[in-house]
Design an enzyme around this catalytic site. Structure first.
Site, PDB file in Angstrom:
ATOM      1  CG  HIS A   1       0.208   6.900   5.629  1.00  0.00           C
ATOM      2  ND1 HIS A   1       1.258   7.267   6.281  1.00  0.00           N
ATOM      3  CD2 HIS A   1       0.419   5.490   5.276  1.00  0.00           C
ATOM      4  CE1 HIS A   1       2.100   6.139   6.145  1.00  0.00           C
ATOM      5  NE2 HIS A   1       1.647   5.010   5.832  1.00  0.00           N
TER       6      HIS A   1
ATOM      7  N   GLY B   1       0.833  -1.239  -0.092  1.00  0.00           N
ATOM      8  CA  GLY B   1      -0.044  -0.049  -0.043  1.00  0.00           C
ATOM      9  C   GLY B   1       0.815   1.213  -0.139  1.00  0.00           C
TER      10      GLY B   1
ATOM     11  CG  HIS C   1      -0.696   0.834   7.048  1.00  0.00           C
ATOM     12  ND1 HIS C   1       0.413   0.388   7.918  1.00  0.00           N
ATOM     13  CD2 HIS C   1      -0.121   1.721   6.232  1.00  0.00           C
ATOM     14  CE1 HIS C   1       1.613   1.122   7.679  1.00  0.00           C
ATOM     15  NE2 HIS C   1       1.510   1.930   6.691  1.00  0.00           N
ATOM     16  CD  GLU C   2      -1.243   2.334   2.680  1.00  0.00           C
ATOM     17  OE1 GLU C   2      -0.804   3.549   2.655  1.00  0.00           O
ATOM     18  OE2 GLU C   2      -0.363   1.480   2.924  1.00  0.00           O
TER      19      GLU C   2
ATOM     20  CB  CYS D   1       5.251   2.263   7.509  1.00  0.00           C
ATOM     21  SG  CYS D   1       4.531   3.725   6.439  1.00  0.00           S
ATOM     22  CG  LEU D   2       6.482   1.219   1.252  1.00  0.00           C
ATOM     23  CD1 LEU D   2       6.140   1.506  -0.381  1.00  0.00           C
ATOM     24  CD2 LEU D   2       7.666   0.280   1.004  1.00  0.00           C
TER      25      LEU D   2
ATOM     26  CD  GLN E   1       3.285   5.934   2.752  1.00  0.00           C
ATOM     27  OE1 GLN E   1       2.395   5.194   2.189  1.00  0.00           O
ATOM     28  NE2 GLN E   1       4.175   5.210   3.254  1.00  0.00           N
TER      29      GLN E   1
HETATM   30 NI    NI Z   1       2.586   3.291   5.694  1.00  0.00          NI
END
Ligand code: NI
Length: 172
Positions: free
Chosen positions: A135, A46, A131-132, A89-90, A51
């Site tokens: 963000h 995701g 999760h997304e 998480c990226l 991000q």
């Molecule tokens: Ni993340």
């Protein structure tokens, strides 16, 4: 398409509440395609617009074996159950810990053409959506930790961040 730079914690605009998408033109479709390519390049499941430096309410996700999806202006209408599972998480590479999430969701979202639909999501898909969605609210997985654990994880992250900045271990 292009692989975009991923903003690392605590870079801007990760900690800000993102703005609704209002322009459903070709630029939005291009951003979604670039985000999908970026998510795949980083082997993520995701990726949210903040991000990649865009404070917009949209994210992309990838189910195993599924087609990539893009959710624009998503709303979580209902949540049920709770289950803890490891997340990463990226924007926090190499950091993983369990996060409690609802098991099933009712979601409303638009696509990149502005068409709205409602659907149910369970398990892995529900987890990635939550999760997304976090963000878009300026929240990170760190915000699910108690204050003591959070401090420990942040110390670990400082070490990783310095290694990444020094290029010690290659791609984030
Ligand atoms: Ni993340």
């Amino acid at each position: 398409m292009a692989v975009l730079d991923v903003v690392l914690y605590p870079g801007e605009p990760l900690l800000a509440k993102a703005s609704p998408v209002q322009d459903f033109g070709p630029e939005l479709a291009k951003l979604a395609a670039d985000m999908i390519e970026t998510m795949h390049a980083y082997e993520g499941v995701g990726l949210a617009a903040p991000q990649v430096g865009r404070s917009l309410r949209m994210f992309v996700l990838q189910e195993p074996e599924g087609e990539p999806m893009c959710l624009v202006n998503p709303e979580i209408l209902a949540r049920e159950g709770e289950e803890s599972a490891e997340e990463g998480c990226l924007s926090l590479p190499r950091i993983y810990f369990p996060v409690a999430r609802a098991v099933s969701l009712r979601v409303r979202a638009q696509d990149t053409a502005g068409v709205s639909r409602e659907f149910e999501a369970q398990g892995f898909l529900a987890r990635v959506i939550q999760h997304e969605f976090d963000h878009l609210e300026g929240r990170m997985i760190l915000d699910h930790l108690d204050i003591i654990t959070r401090q420990a994880v942040l110390q670990e992250w400082e070490v990783i961040r310095k290694q990444l900045a020094a290029g010690v271990a290659g791609k984030a």
